[in-house]
Design a protein around this motif. Sequence first.
Motif, mmCIF file in Angstrom:
data_model
loop_
_atom_site.group_PDB
_atom_site.id
_atom_site.type_symbol
_atom_site.label_atom_id
_atom_site.label_comp_id
_atom_site.label_asym_id
_atom_site.label_seq_id
_atom_site.Cartn_x
_atom_site.Cartn_y
_atom_site.Cartn_z
ATOM 1 N N PRO A 198 0.923 -1.230 0.375
ATOM 2 C CA PRO A 198 0.175 -0.237 -0.050
ATOM 3 C C PRO A 198 0.292 1.157 -0.253
ATOM 4 N N GLY A 199 0.250 1.933 -0.833
ATOM 5 C CA GLY A 199 1.368 3.405 -0.628
ATOM 6 C C GLY A 199 0.749 4.705 -1.503
ATOM 7 N N PRO A 200 0.805 5.461 -1.673
ATOM 8 C CA PRO A 200 0.574 6.325 -3.052
ATOM 9 C C PRO A 200 0.767 6.343 -4.460
ATOM 10 N N HIS A 201 1.650 5.115 -4.406
ATOM 11 C CA HIS A 201 2.195 4.553 -6.099
ATOM 12 C C HIS A 201 1.636 4.164 -6.794
ATOM 13 N N VAL A 202 0.317 3.499 -5.679
ATOM 14 C CA VAL A 202 -0.669 2.348 -6.545
ATOM 15 C C VAL A 202 -2.045 3.045 -6.155
ATOM 16 N N LEU A 203 -2.129 4.041 -5.630
ATOM 17 C CA LEU A 203 -3.023 4.945 -6.004
ATOM 18 C C LEU A 203 -2.915 5.416 -7.773
ATOM 19 N N ARG A 204 -1.901 5.840 -7.720
ATOM 20 C CA ARG A 204 -1.347 6.704 -8.730
ATOM 21 C C ARG A 204 -2.390 5.627 -9.743
ATOM 22 N N VAL A 205 -1.141 5.163 -10.108
ATOM 23 C CA VAL A 205 -1.374 3.451 -11.257
ATOM 24 C C VAL A 205 -2.541 3.360 -11.040
ATOM 25 N N LEU A 206 -2.778 2.820 -10.230
ATOM 26 C CA LEU A 206 -4.559 2.504 -10.816
ATOM 27 C C LEU A 206 -6.091 3.797 -10.927
ATOM 28 N N GLY A 207 -5.389 4.964 -10.710
ATOM 29 C CA GLY A 207 -6.448 5.959 -10.672
ATOM 30 C C GLY A 207 -5.605 6.389 -12.578
ATOM 31 N N SER A 208 -5.100 5.827 -12.972
ATOM 32 C CA SER A 208 -3.970 6.267 -14.222
ATOM 33 C C SER A 208 -5.503 6.533 -15.218
ATOM 34 N N GLY A 209 -5.120 6.874 -16.167
ATOM 35 C CA GLY A 209 -5.622 6.988 -17.591
ATOM 36 C C GLY A 209 -6.590 8.623 -17.984
ATOM 37 N N PRO A 210 -6.684 8.118 -19.305
ATOM 38 C CA PRO A 210 -8.244 8.931 -19.882
ATOM 39 C C PRO A 210 -9.743 9.222 -18.801
ATOM 40 N N SER A 211 -10.036 7.915 -18.763
ATOM 41 C CA SER A 211 -11.861 7.850 -18.046
ATOM 42 C C SER A 211 -11.352 6.808 -17.475
ATOM 43 N N VAL A 212 -11.451 6.401 -15.992
ATOM 44 C CA VAL A 212 -11.265 5.175 -15.208
ATOM 45 C C VAL A 212 -12.253 4.844 -14.716
ATOM 46 N N TRP A 213 -13.091 3.640 -14.859
ATOM 47 C CA TRP A 213 -14.177 2.785 -13.686
ATOM 48 C C TRP A 213 -13.522 2.213 -12.961
ATOM 49 N N PHE A 214 -14.572 1.732 -11.478
ATOM 50 C CA PHE A 214 -13.841 0.666 -11.092
ATOM 51 C C PHE A 214 -15.049 0.132 -10.719
ATOM 52 N N ALA A 215 -15.576 -1.155 -10.470
ATOM 53 C CA ALA A 215 -16.335 -2.090 -10.516
ATOM 54 C C ALA A 215 -16.307 -2.200 -8.804
ATOM 55 N N THR A 216 -18.247 -2.467 -7.890
ATOM 56 C CA THR A 216 -17.424 -3.429 -7.183
ATOM 57 C C THR A 216 -19.291 -4.487 -7.142
ATOM 58 N N VAL A 217 -18.815 -5.405 -6.762
ATOM 59 C CA VAL A 217 -20.478 -6.207 -6.542
ATOM 60 C C VAL A 217 -20.409 -6.130 -5.020
ATOM 61 N N PRO A 218 -20.553 -5.286 -3.937
ATOM 62 C CA PRO A 218 -20.498 -6.167 -2.353
ATOM 63 C C PRO A 218 -20.382 -6.984 -2.054
ATOM 64 N N GLY A 219 -19.983 -7.448 -0.679
ATOM 65 C CA GLY A 219 -20.613 -9.127 0.138
ATOM 66 C C GLY A 219 -20.753 -8.862 1.163
ATOM 67 N N SER A 220 -20.381 -9.783 2.105
ATOM 68 C CA SER A 220 -21.048 -10.056 3.570
ATOM 69 C C SER A 220 -20.155 -10.006 4.492
ATOM 70 N N GLY A 221 -19.105 -9.471 3.719
ATOM 71 C CA GLY A 221 -17.667 -9.085 4.872
ATOM 72 C C GLY A 221 -16.873 -7.724 4.686
ATOM 73 N N ASP A 222 -15.543 -7.984 5.071
ATOM 74 C CA ASP A 222 -14.930 -6.977 4.488
ATOM 75 C C ASP A 222 -14.884 -6.206 3.012
ATOM 76 N N ALA A 223 -13.863 -7.135 2.183
ATOM 77 C CA ALA A 223 -14.064 -7.156 0.545
ATOM 78 C C ALA A 223 -15.389 -7.679 0.149
ATOM 79 N N PRO A 224 -15.203 -6.857 -1.086
ATOM 80 C CA PRO A 224 -16.359 -7.769 -1.967
ATOM 81 C C PRO A 224 -16.348 -9.191 -2.475
ATOM 82 N N ASP A 225 -17.619 -9.444 -3.263
ATOM 83 C CA ASP A 225 -17.808 -10.300 -3.833
ATOM 84 C C ASP A 225 -17.151 -10.455 -5.168
ATOM 85 N N ALA A 226 -16.938 -9.448 -5.686
ATOM 86 C CA ALA A 226 -15.887 -8.453 -7.002
ATOM 87 C C ALA A 226 -15.510 -7.360 -7.008
ATOM 88 N N ILE A 227 -14.638 -7.153 -7.775
ATOM 89 C CA ILE A 227 -14.128 -6.458 -8.617
ATOM 90 C C ILE A 227 -13.850 -5.532 -10.096
#
Length: 331
Positions: free
Chosen positions: A224-253
């Motif tokens: 973890p660190g700011p460089h990870v978020l910088r890479v993940l957020g890079s690109g002309p138009s970026v979208w993130f998908a999440t299928v919520p789950g019953s625990g802390d982590a989603p069922d799918a992303i």
Amino acid sequence: MEFTIGGRLEVRITPADVGKRVSVRRRTNSGGTGVEFTDVVGVLTSWNDGVMAITRRSGESVHIVESSLVAGKVVPAAPARRRGPAASFEELAAVTARAWQPVENETLGDWRLRAAGGFTRRANSALPLGDPGLPLGEALGRVRRWYEERGLPAYVQTATGAEGTQELLCAELEGHGWRREVSAEVRIAALAPVGDREAEVSAVRLTREPDAAWLARYQRFSTPGPHVLRVLGSGPSVWFATVPGSGDAPDAIGRCVVDGRWAGFMAVEVAPEQRRRGLATAVMAALAGRALDEGASAAWLQVEEDNEGARALYDGMGFAGHHRYHHYRSA
């Protein structure tokens, strides 16, 4: 595979054909009394001291002793694709690079030196899309020093298997002692069929940034660190998908970058206990729908060759291989 003229096998290639796509047949030692033959198709990358090297589409380099050659010819470039959009290697190389941008970027002629604190090889490797402006040995020395200054291993990302890819560079890297570590396939498809898949897209939440839950599912989020978020957020138009789950982590992303006519899919992951429920299909369909709304019409993704589950999923969605990319590491 046809090699004959008037019923005779002929060798119709010479060292002057280095750099061209060829098809050859050679004698192999079967261990018995009979003679066996093996056919090899790829780019002729060298022919020195009685030994020729051919780089296959997969990036594998095959060395053939000239005396074992019984037939050979230059063949046309790989035939046009029968599925998905038309795309050149140059176009896709630029699009895929924009979808996963480094934190630090420096040019070396037409090469790009990229670094992001070691987060993924793609964001921490040299991208050679032309002439580095120096003899190759000097250029590779500059690459090594640049990454050493950042405490990172030196990688060069190359491609094989399509018109205009870098089989010759791969062979030269091996000649300088660099070794191929990881290979993956770039696949492309028409986007509309992905968005039209029957799936429970209403369960998918789309956002512009990854939240803590999304990152909890993302398997590469080990540093973890700011460089990870910088890479993940890079690109002309970026979208993130999440299928919520019953625990802390989603069922799918999933993640999608829309760039003109292209939509690139990455980080499609499903919790092991939730697999085979269609969640990966739902994530990709929801992201494809948003990309279609933004005017995209073509899709691309990258998949490692040993990921059989993902390959089967993408086969069913109409994705077919365009080229392969490889990461070479300095010795």
